[in-house]
Design a protein around this motif. Structure first.
Motif, short mmCIF file in Angstrom:
data_model
loop_
_atom_site.label_atom_id
_atom_site.label_comp_id
_atom_site.label_asym_id
_atom_site.label_seq_id
_atom_site.Cartn_x
_atom_site.Cartn_y
_atom_site.Cartn_z
N MET A 91 0.64 -1.39 0.22
CA MET A 91 -0.13 0.27 0.06
C MET A 91 1.16 1.13 0.05
SD MET A 91 -2.68 0.60 2.32
CE MET A 91 -4.08 -0.50 1.88
N PHE A 92 0.24 2.45 -0.62
CA PHE A 92 1.08 3.79 -0.82
C PHE A 92 2.50 3.24 -1.49
CE2 PHE A 92 -1.83 3.90 3.51
CZ PHE A 92 -2.66 5.10 2.51
N GLU A 93 2.36 2.69 -1.97
CA GLU A 93 3.31 2.61 -2.91
C GLU A 93 4.53 3.28 -3.48
OE1 GLU A 93 6.14 -0.79 -2.10
OE2 GLU A 93 4.30 -1.22 -1.16
N THR A 145 -2.84 7.29 6.48
CA THR A 145 -2.21 6.54 6.67
C THR A 145 -1.79 5.77 8.13
OG1 THR A 145 -0.26 7.92 7.21
CG2 THR A 145 -0.91 7.07 4.41
N TYR A 178 -3.19 2.08 8.25
CA TYR A 178 -2.50 1.14 7.43
C TYR A 178 -1.39 0.98 8.26
CZ TYR A 178 1.37 -0.41 4.03
OH TYR A 178 2.56 -1.01 3.89
N TYR A 231 1.82 -2.06 8.69
CA TYR A 231 2.82 -2.07 7.98
C TYR A 231 4.50 -2.44 9.15
CZ TYR A 231 6.54 1.66 6.76
OH TYR A 231 7.46 1.89 6.67
#
Length: 309
Positions: free
Chosen positions: A1-3, A55, A58, A63
């Protein structure tokens, strides 16, 4: 996620223009000091994600893994430190605090000065006495992980400070190992970075034992490091700067068992002094525009009598 919104592109998650500008200038400062290929202190940036409303779920769930697959015998010098300070029967929080105090006190008044040289592996940081916040924090994260405690890096980019979070008692707790500050919530649980961001005034409500652990890096008032005015200044700096509502705050993973992924160069001077100077100047102007307090720019301007409970 959020790459595509992490690392050098983490500012893409920031809406506030001054906060986003502050994050961009932080990156310029880091690259001006360490260089584009500056080793571990640049490499750790690649996994960082901004901590905000988008964020937080996550970052506090998937994370950072809660397993610590360190293989015993891989890094014996660090293991010896853990064995010396972590004893059977300690709670996880007690382990985290014991290692915090060890790292907090890992200072040398001689050669280990930030203006002289920086860098090195965590073993080398132990030998020379780490003084810079990024070095102290990655050393602390490694020791915690070896003790079985999930741990990660926490950064306040605009204020310019690296700290940590450690998982204990079923939740993440923010710890500044450089200064020996491990705040708790009003119900005596470890306070996470997110909780402190939501309520920075928690720093005004810390018990005496939290104040007792604090070792301010500078003696501004009186002649003693532990003068309560110096401790109060550090608590206020946390409240007003590191957890400022416009701070660009990020979390990042760094694992003791993955040290071969990184390079650990030594540095005796900035990689690009002009780039560094430009970034630092622009940062100060941006902090002023964003409302950083006067005592951030000069410790001697702090005059608030913070109290402990």
């Amino acid at each position: 996620m959020f790459e595509n919104q992490r690392g050098r592109n983490q500012m893409a998650l920031i809406d506030d223009p001054l906060t986003r500008r502050g994050c961009q200038l932080w990156l310029e400062r880091v690259l001006g000091f360490y260089g584009e290929d500056g080793g571990v202190d640049v490499q750790v940036i690649e996994d960082q994600i901004i901590l905000n409303d988008r964020t937080v779920e996550y970052l506090y769930s998937e994370y950072t893994p809660l397993e610590t697959p360190y293989v015993a015998g891989s890094r014996p010098m660090l293991e010896a430190v853990v064995a010396e300070h972590v004893r059977q029967g300690m709670t996880d929080r007690e382990k985290a605090l014991a290692l915090m105090r060890r790292v907090r006190d890992n200072q040398d008044g001689g050669l280990a000065r930030p203006g002289l040289f920086t860098g090195g592996t965590e073993e080398e940081l132990l030998k020379r006495g780490a003084l810079m916040c990024n070095e102290v924090s990655r050393l602390y994260v490694c020791l915690c992980q070896m003790a079985g405690l999930p741990a990660r890096l926490h950064c306040s980019h605009i204020s310019g400070h690296m700290m940590t979070e450690v998982y204990a008692e079923g939740k993440w707790g923010w710890i500044d190992p450089m200064k020996g500050i491990a705040p708790v919530t009003d119900d005596e649980k470890p306070a996470s970075a997110w909780e402190l961001l939501q309520d920075p005034a928690l720093f005004e409500r810390q018990p005496k034992r939290v104040w007792a652990d604090c070792r301010p890096p500078a003696v501004t008032f009186g002649t003693q490091q532990r003068d309560l005015r110096n401790v109060a200044r550090e608590m206020a700096r946390n409240r007003d700067c590191y957890f400022h509502p416009r701070e660009a705050m990020a979390l990042g993973n760094y694992f003791v068992w993955e040290h071969r992924r990184y390079s650990y160069p030594w540095r005796i001077e900035p990689a690009d002094p002009q780039r560094l100077a430009r970034a630092r100047h622009a940062e100060q102007l941006n902090r002023r525009a964003a409302g950083w307090p006067d005592h951030y720019f000069s410790d001697s301007l702090f005059d608030e009598p913070l109290k402990k409970r």
